[in-house]
Design an enzyme around this catalytic site. Structure first.
Site, short mmCIF file in Angstrom:
data_model
loop_
_atom_site.label_atom_id
_atom_site.label_comp_id
_atom_site.label_asym_id
_atom_site.label_seq_id
_atom_site.Cartn_x
_atom_site.Cartn_y
_atom_site.Cartn_z
N HIS A 43 0.86 -1.19 0.00
CA HIS A 43 0.00 0.00 0.00
C HIS A 43 0.90 1.24 0.00
CE1 HIS A 43 -3.91 1.99 1.66
NE2 HIS A 43 -3.16 2.89 1.05
N GLU A 70 -2.68 -1.73 -3.12
CA GLU A 70 -3.75 -0.92 -2.55
C GLU A 70 -3.38 0.55 -2.60
OE1 GLU A 70 -5.07 -3.95 1.07
OE2 GLU A 70 -3.91 -2.15 1.53
N HIS A 190 -7.85 -5.59 7.62
CA HIS A 190 -7.59 -4.53 8.60
C HIS A 190 -7.83 -5.05 10.02
CE1 HIS A 190 -6.52 -0.23 9.00
NE2 HIS A 190 -7.02 -0.41 10.20
N GLY A 213 -1.36 -7.51 7.50
CA GLY A 213 -0.01 -6.96 7.58
C GLY A 213 0.44 -6.69 8.99
#
Length: 238
Positions: A43, A70, A190, A213
């Site tokens: 990201h 992302e 998330h 992550g």
């Protein structure tokens, strides 16, 4: 089984804190794939505080599984994705100064804008996903954009999990059912972790992919990267 895509942003954060190239982002991408992860997620943000745009290019030949990029579709991001043609692009409406993603798209308000972006990505052979809150209206709005998938924003689930896991997961169950009825694939991400991922996977139907992550990297500090990835893969089995 539900696929695991490992977000390696935090590896880049650690590297950038000291300069140089340790830990090596490319080596970690190779490792997570060799340990069984079915994808790598990055990201990049405009300030490049973790993953840099150059990393995205350098990772292209390294990621032999699924490559998920992302980000907020600013011009620089669009140009990069269209050039690299990753497996999937996940559109996230994060503000420039956001520490981390903190909301999904309003797919009703921004339907026309998202439709234009998605059309361009799909014309270039890139699978598309829209980051959305667990809200039925937002799922339905996403379907009208032409996107291939949605990514359900799971922070609310993670926060409420310990207090009432059944209540916490219910909106995600409903959104996943609706998405499936609308021919949308379902991703999620998330704040998912080893503590809450198995319950989520076992209750949310049609779950194709999770992107993890921060928690995964934190857990790996104590348990080792290969061990943690294997634990996630076991919890994500059918």
């Amino acid at each position: 089984m539900t696929k695991l895509s490992v977000n390696i942003n935090k590896i880049a954060t650690l590297r950038n804190a000291r300069g140089g190239n340790m830990p090596n982002v490319l080596k970690v991408a190779e490792d997570v794939q060799s340990f069984g992860a079915q994808g790598v997620t990055i990201h990049p943000r405009p300030d490049e505080r973790h993953i840099r745009y150059q990393d995205a290019y350098d990772l292209k030949p390294i990621v032999t599984t699924e490559y998920n990029i992302e980000g907020n579709p600013i011009e620089k991001f669009m140009d990069m994705v269209l050039e690299l043609k990753p497996t999937q692009v996940t559109l996230v409406p994060d503000a420039v100064d956001a520490i981390t993603s903190n909301a999904g798209w309003d797919t009703v308000k921004h339907q026309s804008y998202l439709s234009e972006l998605i059309s361009e990505f799909k014309n270039n052979g890139i699978r598309t996903s829209i980051f959305v809150d667990p809200n039925l209206d937002m799922v339905e709005g996403a379907a009208h954009t032409g996107t291939d998938r949605i990514e359900l924003y799971t922070e609310a689930y993670a926060k409420a999990y310990a207090k009432d896991n059944k209540k916490a997961v219910q909106p995600y169950i409903e959104c996943a059912h609706l998405a499936h009825q609308l021919d949308l694939g379902v991703n999620a991400g998330h704040d998912l972790s080893l503590k809450n991922i198995e319950f989520f996977k076992n209750n949310v139907p049609h779950l194709q992919e999770v992107s993890i992550g921060h928690a995964l990297i934190c857990e790996a500090i104590y348990q080792g990267l290969e061990s943690v990835i294997n634990q996630y893969l076991e919890k994500l089995k059918q």
